[in-house]
Design a protein around this motif. Structure first.
Motif, PDB file in Angstrom:
ATOM      1  N   GLU A  87      -9.773   0.169  -2.025  1.00  0.00           N
ATOM      2  CA  GLU A  87      -8.635   0.791  -2.699  1.00  0.00           C
ATOM      3  C   GLU A  87      -7.889  -0.150  -3.627  1.00  0.00           C
ATOM      4  O   GLU A  87      -6.758   0.146  -4.027  1.00  0.00           O
ATOM      5  CB  GLU A  87      -7.680   1.394  -1.663  1.00  0.00           C
ATOM      6  CG  GLU A  87      -7.288   0.455  -0.536  1.00  0.00           C
ATOM      7  CD  GLU A  87      -6.429   1.136   0.546  1.00  0.00           C
ATOM      8  OE1 GLU A  87      -5.818   2.189   0.284  1.00  0.00           O
ATOM      9  OE2 GLU A  87      -6.362   0.594   1.672  1.00  0.00           O
ATOM     10  N   ARG A 119      -6.670   4.791  12.137  1.00  0.00           N
ATOM     11  CA  ARG A 119      -6.460   3.864  11.023  1.00  0.00           C
ATOM     12  C   ARG A 119      -5.454   2.828  11.468  1.00  0.00           C
ATOM     13  O   ARG A 119      -4.350   3.168  11.881  1.00  0.00           O
ATOM     14  CB  ARG A 119      -5.950   4.545   9.761  1.00  0.00           C
ATOM     15  CG  ARG A 119      -5.793   3.444   8.676  1.00  0.00           C
ATOM     16  CD  ARG A 119      -5.621   3.961   7.292  1.00  0.00           C
ATOM     17  NE  ARG A 119      -4.344   4.587   7.082  1.00  0.00           N
ATOM     18  CZ  ARG A 119      -3.917   4.986   5.889  1.00  0.00           C
ATOM     19  NH1 ARG A 119      -4.691   4.817   4.820  1.00  0.00           N
ATOM     20  NH2 ARG A 119      -2.751   5.559   5.757  1.00  0.00           N
ATOM     21  N   SER A 142       0.847  -1.193   0.000  1.00  0.00           N
ATOM     22  CA  SER A 142       0.000   0.000   0.000  1.00  0.00           C
ATOM     23  C   SER A 142       0.884   1.246   0.000  1.00  0.00           C
ATOM     24  O   SER A 142       1.968   1.261   0.589  1.00  0.00           O
ATOM     25  CB  SER A 142      -0.883  -0.036   1.251  1.00  0.00           C
ATOM     26  OG  SER A 142      -1.630   1.147   1.377  1.00  0.00           O
ATOM     27  N   ASP A 175      -3.712   4.459  -3.477  1.00  0.00           N
ATOM     28  CA  ASP A 175      -3.602   3.035  -3.798  1.00  0.00           C
ATOM     29  C   ASP A 175      -4.497   2.674  -4.980  1.00  0.00           C
ATOM     30  O   ASP A 175      -4.103   1.868  -5.833  1.00  0.00           O
ATOM     31  CB  ASP A 175      -3.958   2.187  -2.565  1.00  0.00           C
ATOM     32  CG  ASP A 175      -2.749   1.962  -1.674  1.00  0.00           C
ATOM     33  OD1 ASP A 175      -1.648   1.742  -2.207  1.00  0.00           O
ATOM     34  OD2 ASP A 175      -2.896   2.007  -0.445  1.00  0.00           O
ATOM     35  N   MET A 232     -11.678   0.319   4.011  1.00  0.00           N
ATOM     36  CA  MET A 232     -11.028   1.006   2.900  1.00  0.00           C
ATOM     37  C   MET A 232     -11.184   0.196   1.616  1.00  0.00           C
ATOM     38  O   MET A 232     -10.890  -0.995   1.567  1.00  0.00           O
ATOM     39  CB  MET A 232      -9.553   1.260   3.192  1.00  0.00           C
ATOM     40  CG  MET A 232      -9.372   2.379   4.210  1.00  0.00           C
ATOM     41  SD  MET A 232      -7.663   2.998   4.290  1.00  0.00           S
ATOM     42  CE  MET A 232      -7.587   3.945   2.752  1.00  0.00           C
ATOM     43  N   GLN A 279      -1.124   2.859   9.896  1.00  0.00           N
ATOM     44  CA  GLN A 279      -0.707   2.072   8.725  1.00  0.00           C
ATOM     45  C   GLN A 279       0.544   2.678   8.097  1.00  0.00           C
ATOM     46  O   GLN A 279       1.594   2.052   8.064  1.00  0.00           O
ATOM     47  CB  GLN A 279      -1.829   2.001   7.681  1.00  0.00           C
ATOM     48  CG  GLN A 279      -1.440   1.131   6.476  1.00  0.00           C
ATOM     49  CD  GLN A 279      -2.346   1.304   5.265  1.00  0.00           C
ATOM     50  OE1 GLN A 279      -3.146   2.229   5.195  1.00  0.00           O
ATOM     51  NE2 GLN A 279      -2.206   0.413   4.294  1.00  0.00           N
ATOM     52  N   HIS A 280       0.423   3.894   7.602  1.00  0.00           N
ATOM     53  CA  HIS A 280       1.598   4.547   7.010  1.00  0.00           C
ATOM     54  C   HIS A 280       2.197   5.583   7.964  1.00  0.00           C
ATOM     55  O   HIS A 280       3.293   6.071   7.711  1.00  0.00           O
ATOM     56  CB  HIS A 280       1.229   5.195   5.678  1.00  0.00           C
ATOM     57  CG  HIS A 280       0.770   4.211   4.660  1.00  0.00           C
ATOM     58  ND1 HIS A 280       1.573   3.200   4.211  1.00  0.00           N
ATOM     59  CD2 HIS A 280      -0.423   4.047   4.009  1.00  0.00           C
ATOM     60  CE1 HIS A 280       0.899   2.469   3.325  1.00  0.00           C
ATOM     61  NE2 HIS A 280      -0.310   2.956   3.194  1.00  0.00           N
TER      62      HIS A 280
END
Ligand SMILES: [Mg+2]
Ligand SMILES: [Mg+2]
Ligand SMILES: [Mg+2]
Ligand SMILES: [Mg+2]
Ligand SMILES: [Mg+2]
Ligand SMILES: [Mg+2]
Lengths: 256, 256, 256, 256, 256, 256
Positions: free
Chosen positions: E150, E71, D118, E176, E148, E45-46
């Motif tokens: 994506e 998230r 991702s 994404d 999500m 996540q990121h």
């Protein structure tokens, strides 16, 4: 959330009973703020707090709607300023043994013309939801400086200390006082000579128009201090609340 | 310091009463270890621990001479391995609802040939003061894996779960069980149907030769579970010890 | 675990060789305590420790069964008190250049009647497993205050410093001393004039009945100091142990 | 600072010798990066790292001009993605025992069309000083995914694993392999059957065009692996560098 | 303080504009909560958050009177439960590519009979100021689960995903999605094919009665999404707010 | 990475514009270092930094290729030394109100014969990539000590302060100065009397050959100070960059 200062709390609830927090995690300070105390004191002198844990602790106590007091290390008047900048509404300075000590405390905690506190209360303003001009106009009244009286030297200088302009209150350290009065022989806050000395300090401070606080190791001592007319009573310590609750629950679980 | 594992503690003290720790500061875990409990459980599922706080908490509990248990998040069997590597002597895995779940738990916590635990207990060896060969030879016996039984699916699969080789014990989650049995209508561990279900689980697990643990919200529940024959009882939670002790001290201070 | 103070360690092992720890993670302090040193010093002056890391480091060293010493920042006598409250059994205060400096160190580290140390050793008592009365009765003997002698002013005032009641020991800072003796021209602990000065300090301190410590950059220097009769030798620094071990392992891996 | 990826380092220096870091403070990772290794691996499986310590460790290693590798916990492929997002240039995934495991590793670490990684490498882009389009265009080549081969199942599935598109390399875990081959009887990476198995894995992986890494406990093992033709050798562990260096310095100090 | 959930906020303010927070210090989350956003999302996540930083961030956002969304990492449904236990009022789960993924999300975030969320919201109850029975009765409505969408697989499975009982909303990851639609050729949320795909997802989700959120890199994209009828728009990221404000202030300072 | 000192930066870029950082996470300091400022100041007086956060912040700023300045708490000259040891290339000391204050600042920040700075710059040497002898030879020139002039007392003593050997620069605190000049009536850096006072300080300091810095709340103030000839301008504060950027992005998103 409405921010409550210790000054406001004392106007409503006297004596105010404060938690005393040694452990640095803000969850502990917040737990104390939710436990029924009137205020929460974070201890940097004998406790395990440092500047960043105080900063996070003040936010946690504010989240729970209570006022925060910070006891700073001996002689660390710069930290007294910083604690107020971080949003505490009172500081307790240990070992104020002379007029010079008391003046240094006031210098660090009161803006001119009373003292020399340096400007920079960004975090306090944010937590209290007011604007800078209002903060400057009111801070000398709404933040409180407590001088700890806990040595023979402090007792000897007490009247002069009480006359230092800008000092709001005294806080009696009965353990250190008992060591001082016994010349190091023992630590016993409840010794009669010690209680007599504490009462004399309280009476003289009250006569000078100052608030008087004291540290109580447990509920029984706090009851005594309530009866005697103290304005602010620090009660126990976080580790004791924890141990007391755990022991009670374990005793309940283990009885037959 | 002599390291004490939960297995050793259970051999001496049954039922063992464990503290239940949510707050991540190792001082809290250490406080619990000094408060009279037989063991200390660090909770990663509903509590506020993460891997680093668990690592530090295990050291703090070890310093105070008690065994550490770690409850891992749902399905995080990698963390079960890591908790043992960090020196915990038992893990509790929530929501073990099937044989596959139980096998995954065993795979993560037992070395071959029983499971697939990966080698790397450097920290555990250091804290326990033994050598690698001894650790490998003994770990499958001295570290314990508890499978939480707390859903309808788990009850349905219980006999098969109890037959999974390498599983040491079950741990009943009475709150989740009560939600499951009421199909979400309420949470009440003491509901009669819920206690009956818990007792049935306990009986079947004991019949299969497994240790049985359960969570008690307070001393009264723990007394009940002692009487019923549970081997391991988690008692309350850190925030409750703190609140209970603070309330008792405040009540004592405020009474007339 | 049996708590070992530096005073007790020095009674058994002289000279004691201490690790010197700059990095704040308690795992580093604990690693040093397991590496064969007789004691572990946490450095707040030139190292990267702060009060909370010292508190956690003392627990980690205690877990590994060794005594902890804390070197405080220049002039931070409040931290000297706090380090003892946190369970350290000795403090090293840098740049003690006058009788007033030495008296301030003693005031902060010794209870009345010797000094003015404030009461609050809750954490030390917990880690050492004794009761408050015993702590008060013994602390002035079992916790040690080292005054660093490392400037021309300190050398000039040395005899008077050595007469300050309550001072336990001196600690020579040979790098600063070499800068002072060369008026800033270079830093070289092994310069002959510098070693002569250090030996003169040592001799005068021993004559006054004080313990004498010194900092050695490496094993060769430590051997010299052992031969010369120093009582306490700080050896190297954590980053050097790490770099030395890594280089040795890499050299072994890369040779043909 | 010029960012160096492990891919670039391997192009220049084969075999690359990597430090292996268990302790979470970024100062340890940085110390390793300055100690002469060709790369630094942060271990989340058996080491004491968590996501935030990895993030800070990658910055520290980058500051010292070295590439960072992260070994993730068993099955935590989401963390493999996150490690790359944080600026690591390679990940090592333990216990890749099947094609499905290898595919999950590739899915997490390679952008489409090779995998399903991702998008969100904000931190990596910042540390590497490139733009998003360049990162997307090159990441599948410049970041490396290592599959650990360390069980009987993995050996059985090896040829199929090696054919999984996008897998860059294998990494042999000789301790787990030795446990697997002895069915849990002992852990001994140097056992002949174990070295034979490792060599067979290496040969098959090299035949498939993959890089091959392995873990060496000490310099002697690393020399052997250099001679055998491994591309990437992890050498020792932080605690061992520290203990080795401290022991050497102490031995030097204590010899007569 | 009155706790505000995202569900309540969405009832009043649609579209809600959320901050997006990558940096783990709770002061950053609190700063965002005071900056005018309708909500604050913490990104695991990121972004650079871990469980403990999320726990502290939720408290900080709550202090500032805003709802928190978390998230979680890909596939970490246990963390979705934990985020709600910590007091978040919504979770966003990335890469929900199938009905099984969506069911796992619902299982983790909804109590029976809708899902399998495990009981233990002690911290949420504390921050929200309600009692356990009320929390159980209302949580399935007042906490929101965003899936999500994506990837191509998610688009293919969209209708079935939208039918999963208990799913509250979808959240479109346009970066994404743009990589997926271009088969890895580029990342460009504003590409026409990508916006068309996003609009199609939005329309289908709205038709199914679900809320729809999306990520906007900047104000211009957010304006577009407002016009298109999205219900929830995540706007930018903390590092961008910081860089944008710093650049503006610097440009102002440097112009002639 | 090439280390850049503030002294070197000032030689190239005058006036240098510095970020002003209150929040302790090193990611904030690093973000500022990447945002276009010429330097980054970490504030311990009114900001939320402590020694460990300063140590980590210096590394983060160094990673991004910028010089770090540290403002220490009032009177904490030991911290001034420590900041330089940690790799900062300048310190700003608040409330330098007398020659004695200025001498204490120089004593802490300059090696003999100029001052009494104690030797121990291990971390600075590491970050700057030089050797100890070079550090000693150059540090008195390449590290800068700024004395804050911000009270009536400081203005009265200014000429004598400017003659203290080793003092490199003054830094004007216009907010405190405005409070002092109005005797506590208001805080307004732009008041004409205040700007006149600041200009007089600047002129006298320039005449004495000293660099002059000042704090600007925003870009407009910084432009004024550029025009007036200040050498070093601190611009805004991290929370303001964040709020300004967030507000701009939100305004853009919300406009019609
Ligand atoms: Mg006291
Ligand atoms: Mg449960
Ligand atoms: Mg020195
Ligand atoms: Mg392995
Ligand atoms: Mg995405
Ligand atoms: Mg100022």
């Amino acid at each position: 959330m409405t921010f409550v200062s210790l000054a406001a709390r004392l106007a409503d609830a006297t004596p105010a009973l404060s938690a005393w927090i040694s452990m640095p995690d803000p969850l502990i300070a917040e737990s104390a703020a939710r436990a029924g105390f009137d205020a929460v004191t974070l201890d940097m002198q004998h406790g395990l707090h440092d500047p960043v844990s105080v900063m996070r602790g003040v936010a946690a106590v504010t989240l729970a709607g209570q006022p925060t007091i910070v006891r700073v290390p001996v002689g660390d008047f710069a930290m007294a300023s910083r604690a107020l900048d971080m949003g505490a509404s009172a500081v307790i300075a240990p070992m104020i043994n002379s007029v010079a000590d008391a003046e240094a405390l006031v210098a660090a905690t009161k803006y001119p013309p009373v003292g020399q506190r340096s400007w920079g209360p960004t975090r306090a303003i944010q937590l209290q939801g007011i604007d800078p001009a209002a903060y400057l106009a009111n801070a000398n009244q709404t933040t409180l400086a407590f001088a700890m009286i806990e040595t023979l030297a402090a007792m000897a200088a007490l009247d002069a200390i009480l006359e230092v302009p800008g000092l709001d209150a005294v806080f009696i350290g009965p353990s250190d006082l008992s060591i001082a009065l016994s010349n190091g022989a023992n630590v016993d806050p409840m010794r009669i000579d010690n209680q007599d000395a504490a009462s004399a300090i309280r009476a003289r401070a009250h006569a000078a128009g100052k608030r008087v606080g004291i540290f109580a190791l447990n509920g029984a001592q706090a009851r005594l201090y309530r009866a005697l007319g103290y304005d602010f009573i620090a009660l126990g310590v976080d580790a004791a609340y924890f141990a007391l609750g755990a022991a009670a629950m374990l005793a309940d679980a283990r009885r037959d």
